[in-house]
Design a protein around this motif. Structure first.
Motif, short mmCIF file in Angstrom:
data_model
loop_
_atom_site.label_atom_id
_atom_site.label_comp_id
_atom_site.label_asym_id
_atom_site.label_seq_id
_atom_site.Cartn_x
_atom_site.Cartn_y
_atom_site.Cartn_z
N GLY A 356 -99.47 -88.40 3.36
CA GLY A 356 -99.10 -89.66 2.74
C GLY A 356 -98.01 -90.40 3.51
N PRO A 357 -97.69 -91.64 3.08
CA PRO A 357 -98.11 -92.25 1.82
C PRO A 357 -99.52 -92.83 1.87
CG PRO A 357 -96.65 -93.74 3.00
CD PRO A 357 -96.70 -92.47 3.80
N PHE A 358 -100.24 -92.68 0.75
CA PHE A 358 -101.59 -93.23 0.63
C PHE A 358 -101.55 -94.62 0.01
CE2 PHE A 358 -101.84 -88.59 0.44
CZ PHE A 358 -102.70 -88.34 1.50
N VAL A 359 -100.80 -94.77 -1.07
CA VAL A 359 -100.51 -96.08 -1.65
C VAL A 359 -98.99 -96.22 -1.60
CG1 VAL A 359 -100.74 -97.58 -3.65
CG2 VAL A 359 -102.53 -95.91 -3.16
N ASP A 360 -98.52 -96.97 -0.61
CA ASP A 360 -97.11 -96.96 -0.22
C ASP A 360 -96.29 -97.90 -1.09
OD1 ASP A 360 -94.73 -96.72 1.08
OD2 ASP A 360 -95.45 -97.38 3.04
N SER A 361 -95.29 -97.36 -1.78
CA SER A 361 -94.41 -98.18 -2.61
C SER A 361 -93.57 -99.14 -1.78
CB SER A 361 -93.48 -97.29 -3.44
OG SER A 361 -92.65 -96.50 -2.59
N ALA A 362 -93.43 -98.88 -0.46
CA ALA A 362 -92.65 -99.74 0.41
C ALA A 362 -93.49 -100.84 1.06
CB ALA A 362 -91.97 -98.90 1.51
N HIS A 363 -94.77 -100.91 0.74
CA HIS A 363 -95.63 -101.94 1.33
C HIS A 363 -95.19 -103.32 0.82
CE1 HIS A 363 -99.18 -104.33 2.33
NE2 HIS A 363 -99.52 -103.37 3.16
N PRO A 364 -95.05 -104.32 1.70
CA PRO A 364 -94.57 -105.65 1.28
C PRO A 364 -95.38 -106.26 0.14
CG PRO A 364 -94.56 -105.48 3.67
CD PRO A 364 -95.23 -104.25 3.16
N LYS A 365 -96.70 -106.12 0.18
CA LYS A 365 -97.54 -106.72 -0.86
C LYS A 365 -97.30 -106.06 -2.22
CE LYS A 365 -100.00 -109.59 1.72
NZ LYS A 365 -100.00 -111.06 1.51
N ILE A 366 -97.06 -104.75 -2.20
CA ILE A 366 -96.82 -104.03 -3.44
C ILE A 366 -95.41 -104.31 -3.97
CG2 ILE A 366 -96.56 -101.72 -4.43
CD1 ILE A 366 -98.83 -100.79 -2.65
N LYS A 367 -94.44 -104.40 -3.09
CA LYS A 367 -93.06 -104.67 -3.50
C LYS A 367 -92.92 -106.04 -4.15
CE LYS A 367 -89.71 -103.49 -0.69
NZ LYS A 367 -88.92 -103.33 0.56
#
Length: 601
Positions: A356-367
């Motif tokens: 991982g990360p597989f679904v990254d909490s630090a990804h700009p789109k997710i943040k």
């Protein structure tokens, strides 16, 4: 008994051991008491008697103390097995015996519904137990014999600890225990009878052991440097005293790697220093005693594990290693991962290791909230379903998954981190979920892996001090004493830890939530059979990708496959055991990801 004694005498004599009548009688007694054959006894004696030194490694003669140590180890193993078998049954799933004929009709209907729900919970619980047993215990599939971390209920519960509930006293005890463990290691290795207190004034030179720390009073120096180094010892050695440290200009480095000519210090490193505190308010270190190296793995010593499937000794296997993030920062389309899937489907590796990360909490789109699906649905669409399809098309393959503390699909955000929930994959027995960090074995080759970027954190914190080598470790043909990346990896092996830094660098604290109380989960070795160096250490890092191996006393290959979002991944080829040691059997490559072909219009 006579036949057993003759067999033991013949085997141990062939191995170069000398037995008198008393030793032979003790050996026969151990075999009879613990149901061991002569070969099994020899392996136990060999494991106890292996000694690593700064110049060479070998096996000490067999004595009464050796046999007593074997008895203690066997007794401890039996006690652990008994504890595992004595797990109490879940009383919450039992139901009372009720005469339903005397109950109103609406209550009978409710009782039937409740009974059905209880039965469903029981079925799911048993399914989870059987699947997770496959993810931790020994298993064989196709060309692969996998031995993972312990999978009993007690071990899983220990890994899935409750974080954010630390007590100061527990943190302190955990930090002290690390120092005390190294004290015993150094005492045996260097034959030191007594260790000193760094804060006490002495006329004679003493040896101290403690943890390197940054001097809180040196506010003008943000990084560890000369004049800003302190050492703190444990309460057992010096009531937890902390003292300033100055390094002598003619510093000696005893037992280091030949040709390095310097020592790397950083907050959290456990060190042994020789010198004295002359009353000037600091400890003047004239010599640093290097931490003794880990002993080689059984495979590196040419020992074949009798518990492994013998059929895998005649076959080769291949592994593909990919590390997240799996998509670019600009979108959540997972283009690099979809491109790699094409390679995976075509090559059908025996082992697919995904980190991982597989679904990254630090990804700009997710943040920023620019996402219209849940993390669970995103994970299912891009990983769960494609991996199921791959395993259907490649029946001889298995998948290993290691989470990251930045994974939104993990319900545990602290490090060390337990494995992902098996429900995500419907308890698929060919998808093995590993904790972070983890030690595991494939076809007798020992692996170690962590998804935290420890190499980058180390390089940022390191302070180097030149010194004069004293009794250095001999160089092997593959040693890389002047290679920066190899020396970074060497710190993890010497400190026996996947994350030896403490505290976490302030500007990088958002990358790892370190749980000090449970730092046992960061150790590379334990008090049981896992007391040797890994053959392969996988450390994904933002530093330049590399695949380099070096030798201390053992041989450990270190791999940094970088991140798939940067367009690279790794492959590991494992030749049959008949080829020789891991050094001869392993072929490691870092490969550039090929762009997927354009869609057909």
């Amino acid at each position: 008994m006579a036949t057993l004694g003759q067999d033991i005498t013949r085997l141990l004599t062939e191995k170069g051991a000398i037995l008198d009548d008393k030793l032979l009688a003790e050996c026969v007694s151990v075999c009879q008491m613990y149901n061991l054959d002569p070969d099994g006894l020899y392996y136990k004696l060999e494991a106890i008697n292996y000694k690593a030194s700064t110049t060479s490694s070998g096996f000490s003669p067999i004595t009464i103390d050796t046999i007593s140590a074997v008895k203690s180890r066997l007794q401890k193993d039996l006690a652990n097995e008994s504890t595992g078998r004595a797990q109490p049954k879940n009383k919450g799933l039992t139901t009372a015996q009720v005469d339903r004929s005397r109950m109103p009709s609406h209550m009978v209907r409710n009782l039937a519904t409740a009974s059905g729900s209880a039965a469903m919970r029981m079925k799911q619980e048993h399914a989870g137990e059987s699947s997770m047993a496959g993810s931790g215990s020994s298993s064989s599939t196709g060309n692969v014999a996998l031995v993972g971390p312990p999978s009993d209920l007690e071990s899983k519960k220990k890994r899935a600890y409750r974080y954010m509930y630390e007590k100061i006293s527990e943190r302190s005890e955990a930090l002290d225990q690390i120092i005390d463990d190294f004290v015993e290691l150094l005492r045996a290795h260097y034959d030191i009878s007594e260790f000193g207190d760094p804060s006490a004034s002495t006329d004679e030179e003493v040896t101290i052991v403690g943890r390197i720390a940054h001097d809180a009073d040196a506010e003008s120096i943000s990084k560890l440097a000369e004049g800003a180094i302190t050492i703190e010892s444990s309460r057992m050695l010096s009531s937890g005293a902390r003292a300033a440290v100055r390094l002598d200009p003619a510093l000696k480095i005893r037992g280091g790697v030949r040709g390095v000519g310097e020592v790397g210090l950083y907050p959290g490193a456990i060190v042994a220093l020789k010198g004295k505190n002359g009353g000037g308010g600091y400890f003047l270190a004239t010599e640093i005693l290097a931490i003794p190296p880990l002993k080689p793995s059984p495979a590196a010593q040419g020992i074949i594990n009798p518990k492994l499937d013998p059929s895998t000794s005649h076959t080769s296997a291949n592994m593909l290693v990919a590390c997240g993030p799996y998509t670019m920062d600009t979108d959540l389309s997972y283009k690099p991962w979809r491109a790699l899937l094409q390679t995976i489907k075509a090559s059908k590796p025996d082992v697919l290791l995904l980190v991982g990360p597989f679904v990254d909490s630090a990804h700009p789109k997710i943040k920023t909230g620019e996402i219209d699906v849940t993390p669970a649905n995103l994970f299912r669409a891009h990983f769960v379903d494609p991996l199921r399809n791959f395993l259907t098309a490649s029946p001889g393959s298995i998948v290993l998954l290691v989470p990251s503390v930045r994974d939104l699909v993990s319900n545990h955000a602290a490090f060390p981190q337990p494995e992902l929930n098996a429900e995500l994959f419907n308890f698929n027995p060919r998808i093995h979920l590993l904790p972070n960090p983890a030690r595991f074995m494939i076809n007798d080759i020992a692996f170690a892996i962590s998804s935290v970027d420890t190499l980058f954190h180390l390089r940022k914190e390191l302070y180097f001090k030149r010194g004069v080598d004293v009794e250095p470790l001999p160089l092997g043909p593959d040693d890389l004493p002047n290679d920066a990346m190899a020396n970074l990896s060497r710190h993890l092996l010497q400190q026996r830890s996947f994350y030896p830094i403490f505290p976490v660098p302030q500007d990088l604290s958002h990358e790892v939530n370190l749980d000090v109380t449970h730092s046992d989960g960061l150790r590379m070795v334990d008090e049981g059979d896992l007391d040797y160096a890994p053959d392969v250490m996988i450390l994904p890092s933002r530093l330049k990708q590399f695949s380099k191996h070096f030798k201390v006393v053992h041989s450990t290959h270190t791999i940094n496959p970088s991140f798939l979002s940067k367009g690279t991944y790794g492959t590991v080829s494992l030749a049959p055991r008949s080829i020789g040691t891991p050094k001869d059997r392993l072929k490691i490559e870092i490969i550039k990801l090929e762009a997927p072909p354009p869609p057909v219009t």
